[in-house]
Design a protein around this motif. Sequence first.
Motif, PDB file in Angstrom:
ATOM      1  N   VAL A  14       1.081  -0.552   0.715  1.00  0.00           N
ATOM      2  CA  VAL A  14       0.310   0.210   0.194  1.00  0.00           C
ATOM      3  C   VAL A  14       0.705   1.215  -0.275  1.00  0.00           C
ATOM      4  O   VAL A  14       0.848   2.175  -0.849  1.00  0.00           O
ATOM      5  N   ASP A  15       2.102   1.404   1.021  1.00  0.00           N
ATOM      6  CA  ASP A  15       3.096   2.728   1.271  1.00  0.00           C
ATOM      7  C   ASP A  15       3.567   2.707  -0.103  1.00  0.00           C
ATOM      8  O   ASP A  15       4.028   3.645  -0.417  1.00  0.00           O
ATOM      9  N   VAL A  16       4.092   2.169  -1.163  1.00  0.00           N
ATOM     10  CA  VAL A  16       4.856   2.262  -1.441  1.00  0.00           C
ATOM     11  C   VAL A  16       5.063   2.004  -3.446  1.00  0.00           C
ATOM     12  O   VAL A  16       5.102   2.953  -4.026  1.00  0.00           O
ATOM     13  N   ILE A  17       3.611   0.699  -3.506  1.00  0.00           N
ATOM     14  CA  ILE A  17       4.052   0.888  -4.844  1.00  0.00           C
ATOM     15  C   ILE A  17       2.363   1.613  -4.828  1.00  0.00           C
ATOM     16  O   ILE A  17       1.480   1.538  -6.507  1.00  0.00           O
ATOM     17  N   GLY A  18       1.044   1.383  -4.231  1.00  0.00           N
ATOM     18  CA  GLY A  18      -0.203   2.370  -3.691  1.00  0.00           C
ATOM     19  C   GLY A  18      -0.888   1.268  -4.101  1.00  0.00           C
ATOM     20  O   GLY A  18      -2.723   2.370  -4.992  1.00  0.00           O
ATOM     21  N   ILE A  19      -1.053   0.876  -4.210  1.00  0.00           N
ATOM     22  CA  ILE A  19      -2.479  -0.484  -3.750  1.00  0.00           C
ATOM     23  C   ILE A  19      -3.597  -0.053  -3.206  1.00  0.00           C
ATOM     24  O   ILE A  19      -3.436   0.429  -1.849  1.00  0.00           O
ATOM     25  N   PRO A  20      -4.480  -0.148  -3.738  1.00  0.00           N
ATOM     26  CA  PRO A  20      -5.593   0.301  -2.543  1.00  0.00           C
ATOM     27  C   PRO A  20      -5.725  -0.257  -1.073  1.00  0.00           C
ATOM     28  O   PRO A  20      -5.155  -1.923  -1.270  1.00  0.00           O
ATOM     29  N   GLU A  21      -6.203  -0.092  -0.219  1.00  0.00           N
ATOM     30  CA  GLU A  21      -6.318  -0.690   0.950  1.00  0.00           C
ATOM     31  C   GLU A  21      -6.570  -2.170   0.839  1.00  0.00           C
ATOM     32  O   GLU A  21      -6.092  -2.559   2.074  1.00  0.00           O
ATOM     33  N   ASP A  22      -7.645  -1.851   0.606  1.00  0.00           N
ATOM     34  CA  ASP A  22      -8.454  -3.388   0.728  1.00  0.00           C
ATOM     35  C   ASP A  22      -8.333  -4.006  -0.418  1.00  0.00           C
ATOM     36  O   ASP A  22      -9.032  -5.253  -0.979  1.00  0.00           O
ATOM     37  N   ASP A  23      -6.949  -3.827  -1.820  1.00  0.00           N
ATOM     38  CA  ASP A  23      -7.207  -4.889  -2.350  1.00  0.00           C
ATOM     39  C   ASP A  23      -5.992  -5.590  -1.642  1.00  0.00           C
ATOM     40  O   ASP A  23      -4.603  -5.933  -1.817  1.00  0.00           O
ATOM     41  N   ARG A  24      -6.185  -6.881  -1.198  1.00  0.00           N
ATOM     42  CA  ARG A  24      -5.225  -7.854   0.032  1.00  0.00           C
ATOM     43  C   ARG A  24      -6.101  -8.833  -0.488  1.00  0.00           C
ATOM     44  O   ARG A  24      -7.050  -9.653  -0.090  1.00  0.00           O
ATOM     45  N   PHE A  25      -5.385  -9.905  -0.987  1.00  0.00           N
ATOM     46  CA  PHE A  25      -5.425 -11.441  -1.593  1.00  0.00           C
ATOM     47  C   PHE A  25      -3.823 -11.916  -1.438  1.00  0.00           C
ATOM     48  O   PHE A  25      -2.815 -11.776  -2.084  1.00  0.00           O
ATOM     49  N   GLN A  26      -3.973 -13.005  -0.173  1.00  0.00           N
ATOM     50  CA  GLN A  26      -2.770 -13.520   0.422  1.00  0.00           C
ATOM     51  C   GLN A  26      -3.184 -14.563   0.790  1.00  0.00           C
ATOM     52  O   GLN A  26      -4.611 -15.360   0.956  1.00  0.00           O
ATOM     53  N   ILE A  27      -1.791 -15.782   0.739  1.00  0.00           N
ATOM     54  CA  ILE A  27      -2.215 -17.102   0.814  1.00  0.00           C
ATOM     55  C   ILE A  27      -0.673 -17.457   1.837  1.00  0.00           C
ATOM     56  O   ILE A  27       0.334 -16.578   1.672  1.00  0.00           O
ATOM     57  N   ILE A  28      -0.822 -17.969   3.255  1.00  0.00           N
ATOM     58  CA  ILE A  28       0.062 -18.023   3.830  1.00  0.00           C
ATOM     59  C   ILE A  28      -0.192 -19.784   4.220  1.00  0.00           C
ATOM     60  O   ILE A  28      -1.103 -20.763   4.531  1.00  0.00           O
ATOM     61  N   SER A  29       1.046 -20.352   4.152  1.00  0.00           N
ATOM     62  CA  SER A  29       1.329 -21.744   4.499  1.00  0.00           C
ATOM     63  C   SER A  29       2.447 -22.087   5.059  1.00  0.00           C
ATOM     64  O   SER A  29       4.056 -21.023   5.219  1.00  0.00           O
ATOM     65  N   THR A  30       1.995 -22.987   5.974  1.00  0.00           N
ATOM     66  CA  THR A  30       3.348 -23.036   6.380  1.00  0.00           C
ATOM     67  C   THR A  30       3.627 -24.774   6.140  1.00  0.00           C
ATOM     68  O   THR A  30       3.274 -25.534   6.120  1.00  0.00           O
ATOM     69  N   HIS A  31       4.813 -24.522   7.146  1.00  0.00           N
ATOM     70  CA  HIS A  31       5.817 -26.183   6.893  1.00  0.00           C
ATOM     71  C   HIS A  31       6.575 -26.212   7.929  1.00  0.00           C
ATOM     72  O   HIS A  31       6.915 -25.450   8.900  1.00  0.00           O
ATOM     73  N   GLY A  32       6.681 -27.872   7.940  1.00  0.00           N
ATOM     74  CA  GLY A  32       7.229 -28.520   8.609  1.00  0.00           C
ATOM     75  C   GLY A  32       8.737 -28.340   8.895  1.00  0.00           C
ATOM     76  O   GLY A  32       9.191 -28.450   7.716  1.00  0.00           O
ATOM     77  N   ASP A  33       9.277 -29.392   9.609  1.00  0.00           N
ATOM     78  CA  ASP A  33      10.491 -28.928   9.677  1.00  0.00           C
ATOM     79  C   ASP A  33      11.250 -30.515   7.720  1.00  0.00           C
ATOM     80  O   ASP A  33      10.867 -31.014   7.713  1.00  0.00           O
ATOM     81  N   GLY A  34      12.398 -30.002   7.537  1.00  0.00           N
ATOM     82  CA  GLY A  34      12.095 -30.391   5.992  1.00  0.00           C
ATOM     83  C   GLY A  34      11.454 -29.349   4.851  1.00  0.00           C
ATOM     84  O   GLY A  34      12.090 -30.399   3.609  1.00  0.00           O
ATOM     85  N   GLU A  35      10.692 -28.580   5.357  1.00  0.00           N
ATOM     86  CA  GLU A  35       9.723 -28.824   4.396  1.00  0.00           C
ATOM     87  C   GLU A  35      10.494 -27.225   3.755  1.00  0.00           C
ATOM     88  O   GLU A  35       9.587 -27.040   2.544  1.00  0.00           O
ATOM     89  N   LEU A  36      10.782 -26.682   3.860  1.00  0.00           N
ATOM     90  CA  LEU A  36      11.571 -25.290   3.632  1.00  0.00           C
ATOM     91  C   LEU A  36      13.434 -25.369   3.007  1.00  0.00           C
ATOM     92  O   LEU A  36      13.903 -25.708   4.541  1.00  0.00           O
ATOM     93  N   VAL A  37      13.834 -25.978   1.934  1.00  0.00           N
ATOM     94  CA  VAL A  37      14.644 -25.569   2.074  1.00  0.00           C
ATOM     95  C   VAL A  37      15.240 -24.544   0.969  1.00  0.00           C
ATOM     96  O   VAL A  37      15.126 -23.823   0.079  1.00  0.00           O
ATOM     97  N   PHE A  38      16.858 -23.780   1.798  1.00  0.00           N
ATOM     98  CA  PHE A  38      17.461 -22.872   1.192  1.00  0.00           C
ATOM     99  C   PHE A  38      19.076 -23.048   1.879  1.00  0.00           C
ATOM    100  O   PHE A  38      19.456 -23.933   3.418  1.00  0.00           O
ATOM    101  N   ASP A  39      19.877 -22.465   1.129  1.00  0.00           N
ATOM    102  CA  ASP A  39      21.116 -22.116   1.195  1.00  0.00           C
ATOM    103  C   ASP A  39      20.934 -20.886   2.511  1.00  0.00           C
ATOM    104  O   ASP A  39      21.323 -20.094   2.506  1.00  0.00           O
TER     105      ASP A  39
END
Length: 128
Positions: free
Chosen positions: A29-54
């Motif tokens: 909203v603050d940086v790119i100026g999307i409307p406040e009510d333009d909110r579409f989010q998917i939150i996924s949580t993961h157990g041990d070993g399901e997020l792989v990163f260096d």
Amino acid sequence: MPLVRIDARSDKPAPVLQAIADGVHRALVDVIGIPEDDRFQIISTHGDGELVFDRHYMGVERQDVVFVQITLVRGRTEEKKKELYRRIVANLGADAGIRPEDVVITLVENERIDWSVGKGVAQLVDGV
């Protein structure tokens, strides 16, 4: 109309996940100026070993990564994108206690025709 996907470890409490989601949205909203009510989010949580990163890629010392992927219509400047990254990291640090080193952000850009936000209509093209 960005679509935000947030991936984090499953041991994060619900209030922390909400603070992450709120911080990302506030930055959009603050940086790119999307409307406040333009909110579409998917939150996924993961157990041990399901997020792989260096843990050391490109000299960044990661411990507990949170991935943020934002799909949005093409057209923001390089400066706006960099400011968006900075603002997301600042918000997540202040509101959710997430270390800056642990936030990985990717933008996926497409065109207006690539969106339908309901009813099988291309609202961003047809002006509905």
